[in-house]
Enzyme design. Structure first.
Site, PDB file in Angstrom:
ATOM      1  N   TYR A 115       7.993  -4.301 -19.272  1.00 57.87           N
ATOM      2  CA  TYR A 115       7.747  -5.565 -19.954  1.00 57.87           C
ATOM      3  C   TYR A 115       6.308  -5.575 -20.455  1.00 57.87           C
ATOM      4  O   TYR A 115       5.376  -5.290 -19.696  1.00 57.87           O
ATOM      5  CB  TYR A 115       7.976  -6.767 -19.033  1.00 57.87           C
ATOM      6  CG  TYR A 115       7.792  -8.078 -19.787  1.00 57.87           C
ATOM      7  CD1 TYR A 115       8.825  -8.589 -20.548  1.00 57.87           C
ATOM      8  CD2 TYR A 115       6.574  -8.741 -19.774  1.00 57.87           C
ATOM      9  CE1 TYR A 115       8.665  -9.744 -21.281  1.00 57.87           C
ATOM     10  CE2 TYR A 115       6.394  -9.904 -20.509  1.00 57.87           C
ATOM     11  CZ  TYR A 115       7.445 -10.409 -21.263  1.00 57.87           C
ATOM     12  OH  TYR A 115       7.274 -11.546 -21.994  1.00 57.87           O
ATOM     13  N   GLN A 162      13.762 -14.532 -19.710  1.00 62.18           N
ATOM     14  CA  GLN A 162      15.044 -14.063 -20.259  1.00 62.18           C
ATOM     15  C   GLN A 162      15.047 -12.552 -20.460  1.00 62.18           C
ATOM     16  O   GLN A 162      16.077 -11.895 -20.278  1.00 62.18           O
ATOM     17  CB  GLN A 162      15.377 -14.792 -21.563  1.00 62.18           C
ATOM     18  CG  GLN A 162      14.364 -14.656 -22.677  1.00 62.18           C
ATOM     19  CD  GLN A 162      13.253 -15.687 -22.627  1.00 62.18           C
ATOM     20  OE1 GLN A 162      12.961 -16.260 -21.597  1.00 62.18           O
ATOM     21  NE2 GLN A 162      12.626 -15.927 -23.778  1.00 62.18           N
ATOM     22  N   GLN A 166     -14.498  -8.904 -16.417  1.00 64.40           N
ATOM     23  CA  GLN A 166     -13.295  -9.435 -15.780  1.00 64.40           C
ATOM     24  C   GLN A 166     -13.213 -10.955 -15.858  1.00 64.40           C
ATOM     25  O   GLN A 166     -12.134 -11.526 -15.959  1.00 64.40           O
ATOM     26  CB  GLN A 166     -13.237  -8.988 -14.316  1.00 64.40           C
ATOM     27  CG  GLN A 166     -13.052  -7.493 -14.150  1.00 64.40           C
ATOM     28  CD  GLN A 166     -11.886  -6.972 -14.962  1.00 64.40           C
ATOM     29  OE1 GLN A 166     -10.737  -7.268 -14.669  1.00 64.40           O
ATOM     30  NE2 GLN A 166     -12.168  -6.207 -16.011  1.00 64.40           N
ATOM     31  N   HIS A 208     -11.031 -12.630 -18.575  1.00 63.51           N
ATOM     32  CA  HIS A 208      -9.568 -12.579 -18.597  1.00 63.51           C
ATOM     33  C   HIS A 208      -8.952 -13.973 -18.581  1.00 63.51           C
ATOM     34  O   HIS A 208      -8.120 -14.303 -19.416  1.00 63.51           O
ATOM     35  CB  HIS A 208      -9.039 -11.772 -17.411  1.00 63.51           C
ATOM     36  CG  HIS A 208      -8.939 -10.307 -17.686  1.00 63.51           C
ATOM     37  ND1 HIS A 208      -8.058  -9.783 -18.594  1.00 63.51           N
ATOM     38  CD2 HIS A 208      -9.613  -9.251 -17.176  1.00 63.51           C
ATOM     39  CE1 HIS A 208      -8.184  -8.469 -18.629  1.00 63.51           C
ATOM     40  NE2 HIS A 208      -9.127  -8.118 -17.775  1.00 63.51           N
ATOM     41  N   GLU A 261      -9.267  -5.819  -6.538  1.00 69.52           N
ATOM     42  CA  GLU A 261      -8.542  -5.015  -7.521  1.00 69.52           C
ATOM     43  C   GLU A 261      -9.446  -3.906  -8.067  1.00 69.52           C
ATOM     44  O   GLU A 261      -9.078  -2.735  -8.080  1.00 69.52           O
ATOM     45  CB  GLU A 261      -8.081  -5.933  -8.654  1.00 69.52           C
ATOM     46  CG  GLU A 261      -7.351  -5.224  -9.784  1.00 69.52           C
ATOM     47  CD  GLU A 261      -7.069  -6.153 -10.952  1.00 69.52           C
ATOM     48  OE1 GLU A 261      -6.221  -5.793 -11.789  1.00 69.52           O
ATOM     49  OE2 GLU A 261      -7.694  -7.228 -11.048  1.00 69.52           O
ATOM     50  N   HIS A 262     -10.619  -4.291  -8.548  1.00 70.53           N
ATOM     51  CA  HIS A 262     -11.610  -3.324  -9.049  1.00 70.53           C
ATOM     52  C   HIS A 262     -12.865  -3.415  -8.191  1.00 70.53           C
ATOM     53  O   HIS A 262     -13.379  -4.509  -7.959  1.00 70.53           O
ATOM     54  CB  HIS A 262     -12.007  -3.635 -10.489  1.00 70.53           C
ATOM     55  CG  HIS A 262     -10.866  -3.784 -11.437  1.00 70.53           C
ATOM     56  ND1 HIS A 262     -10.356  -5.019 -11.816  1.00 70.53           N
ATOM     57  CD2 HIS A 262     -10.125  -2.850 -12.093  1.00 70.53           C
ATOM     58  CE1 HIS A 262      -9.364  -4.841 -12.657  1.00 70.53           C
ATOM     59  NE2 HIS A 262      -9.200  -3.530 -12.844  1.00 70.53           N
ATOM     60  N   ASP A 312      -9.741   0.651 -17.468  1.00 66.41           N
ATOM     61  CA  ASP A 312      -8.742  -0.148 -18.177  1.00 66.41           C
ATOM     62  C   ASP A 312      -8.100   0.620 -19.323  1.00 66.41           C
ATOM     63  O   ASP A 312      -6.911   0.456 -19.595  1.00 66.41           O
ATOM     64  CB  ASP A 312      -9.387  -1.414 -18.745  1.00 66.41           C
ATOM     65  CG  ASP A 312      -9.366  -2.569 -17.767  1.00 66.41           C
ATOM     66  OD1 ASP A 312      -8.730  -2.441 -16.703  1.00 66.41           O
ATOM     67  OD2 ASP A 312      -9.987  -3.608 -18.069  1.00 66.41           O
ATOM     68  N   HIS A 364      30.510   5.784  16.452  1.00 65.33           N
ATOM     69  CA  HIS A 364      29.446   6.737  16.174  1.00 65.33           C
ATOM     70  C   HIS A 364      29.521   7.898  17.175  1.00 65.33           C
ATOM     71  O   HIS A 364      29.449   9.075  16.803  1.00 65.33           O
ATOM     72  CB  HIS A 364      28.068   6.063  16.308  1.00 65.33           C
ATOM     73  CG  HIS A 364      27.648   5.277  15.107  1.00 65.33           C
ATOM     74  ND1 HIS A 364      28.314   4.171  14.691  1.00 65.33           N
ATOM     75  CD2 HIS A 364      26.599   5.454  14.247  1.00 65.33           C
ATOM     76  CE1 HIS A 364      27.707   3.672  13.619  1.00 65.33           C
ATOM     77  NE2 HIS A 364      26.669   4.431  13.327  1.00 65.33           N
TER      78      HIS A 364
END
Length: 430
Positions: free
Chosen positions: A129, A191, A259, A262, A327-328, A361, A420
């Site tokens: 996506y 969707q 950052q 963003h 994250e970074h 990035d 078993h």
């Protein structure tokens, strides 16, 4: 930026503050997303096209929903050749890095006839996506598609929104073609996730869905998880710079703002042992922010989740960084490689003044799809392993099974699973 002395109390307050950025508060949107997912599951293309008309204002048919080769050629004509050259260089770097992640199937044997092993194979269908609302993100295409291709996924299906005229950003289409996407569809939002998860007459059902999106995409990925695999639920972006007194404050400020731009929930944190650096970085962030295009977003981000923490020692600074699990993480110290050995939790680690976060990035090769919101304590960057599955291999001869079959019978009977036990025992009855 606010400057705070780092103590146990301020560290705890910071952790509590950052938790507010958690992507778990989906209440107001969850019912809507579940309805969208259910409708696409039940009615397939019909529902998908209705939602595309409603949300993207595009009138499509099953035939026009798939991007054609003619549209891709048109996109190539529209893309700046300089950008195309950069995309190809970036793909080469991303490929080379992810090739090193590949693992092979293996088999081990013993003289008694025991054969054990692991078979590694790619998933058959990967769904990617790619957001397409206010901007184009060709880097997102590359980081999600190239690892799938390196893993050997034969079918890579991409969904991305189109505009009201049914057009997709040329940069997105060119990046997809260059990276190796096999089919592209003009649909977005919850969707699109539902279509990838369950399949429609037009869009094939996939085995794994990766890629970022808005809150509706995030909720939809949670809803369909279990029917398909997903990568993660991404939270707001974040950067933590770990520094002593040595770095250029101008560089540190610029990296923090990379950052903060963003969105308003992005987090930008400097942890340093130098009061002088903290003051200089604060000054430079103000000066840069005044000149940058996304000034309003940056200001809100820094007001909400921007911090400069002054630590008593590098040990305290590193402990805080590990607790935040960013994250970074940039390490700007005299010996960043030595400091890195003490870092336990981070999505990506950038070492030295010339390894700024945007390098990761766009270009260096490691993936920029990273764990956020402290999940680097237990999650890893997107990579080849996300697109493979492993099967265990077990083969025993009679000679290998006979010495241990009674042990297996004992174990099975201790759990009350007599069938078993019988499955083993019958092989040694007279």
């Amino acid at each position: 930026m606010r400057i705070i002395k780092l103590t146990k109390e301020t560290r705890q307050n910071l952790l509590s503050d950052l938790i507010k950025r958690s992507p778990d508060d989906y209440g107001p949107y969850e019912a809507t997303v579940k309805e969208i997912v259910a409708e696409v599951h039940a009615r397939g293309d019909e529902a998908l096209l209705e939602y595309t008309a409603k949300f993207d204002k595009a009138s499509l048919t099953p035939e026009t929903m798939r991007v054609t080769e003619a549209e891709i050629k048109e996109a190539y004509d529209a893309v700046d050749p300089a950008l195309l050259s950069v995309i190809r260089k970036a793909i080469k770097n991303i490929e080379e890095y992810h090739e090193l992640q590949k693992r092979n199937s293996w088999i081990t044997t013993k003289p008694d006839g025991t054969v054990l092993g692991q078979k590694i194979a790619p998933v058959e269908y990967a769904g990617v996506y790619v957001p397409g609302g206010k901007a184009a993100y060709p880097s997102t295409v590359l980081m999600n598609v190239v690892p799938a291709r390196v893993a050997g996924v034969p079918h890579i299906v991409m969904c991305t929104p189109c505009n009201a005229e049914g057009k997709v950003y040329p940069n997105t289409l060119v990046a997809a073609k260059e990276a190796g996407v096999t089919e592209i569809y003009k649909c977005g939002g919850a969707q699109a996730i539902a279509a990838l998860a369950y399949g429609t007459a037009t869009i094939p059902k996939v085995d794994k869905i990766v890629g970022p999106g808005n809150i509706f995409v995030a909720i939809a990925k949670r809803v369909v998880f279990g029917h398909v695999s997903i990568d993660s639920i991404a939270g707001p972006s974040e950067i933590l710079v770990l520094a002593d007194e040595t770095p250029n404050p101008k560089y540190v400020a610029a990296d923090l703002l990379s950052q903060a731009e963003h969105d308003e929930l992005a987090s930008a944190i400097l942890v340093t042992t130098s009061e002088k650096l903290s003051e200089e970085v604060s000054d430079w962030t103000d000066r840069f922010t005044a000149e940058l295009e996304r000034k309003e977003i940056i200001e809100k981000s820094l007001d909400n989740f921007g911090y400069i923490l002054v630590a008593e020692s590098m040990e305290d600074a590193i402990e805080t960084a590990n607790l935040l699990a960013p994250e970074h993480m940039e390490i700007l110290t005299k010996d960043p490689f030595q400091v890195m050995t003490k870092v336990k939790n981070a999505g990506a680690i950038f070492l030295g003044e010339y390894s700024s976060e945007p390098l990761g990035d766009y270009f260096a090769g490691p993936n920029h799809v990273l764990p956020t919101n402290g999940t680097a304590r237990f999650f890893s960057p997107l990579g080849v392993d996300d697109f493979i599955k492993k099967s265990s291999i077990i083969s025993y001869s009679r000679d290998a099974l006979e010495p241990v079959y009674k042990d297996i019978v004992t174990f099975a009977e201790s759990e009350g699973l007599t069938a078993h036990a019988n499955s083993i025992r019958v092989r040694f009855e007279d």
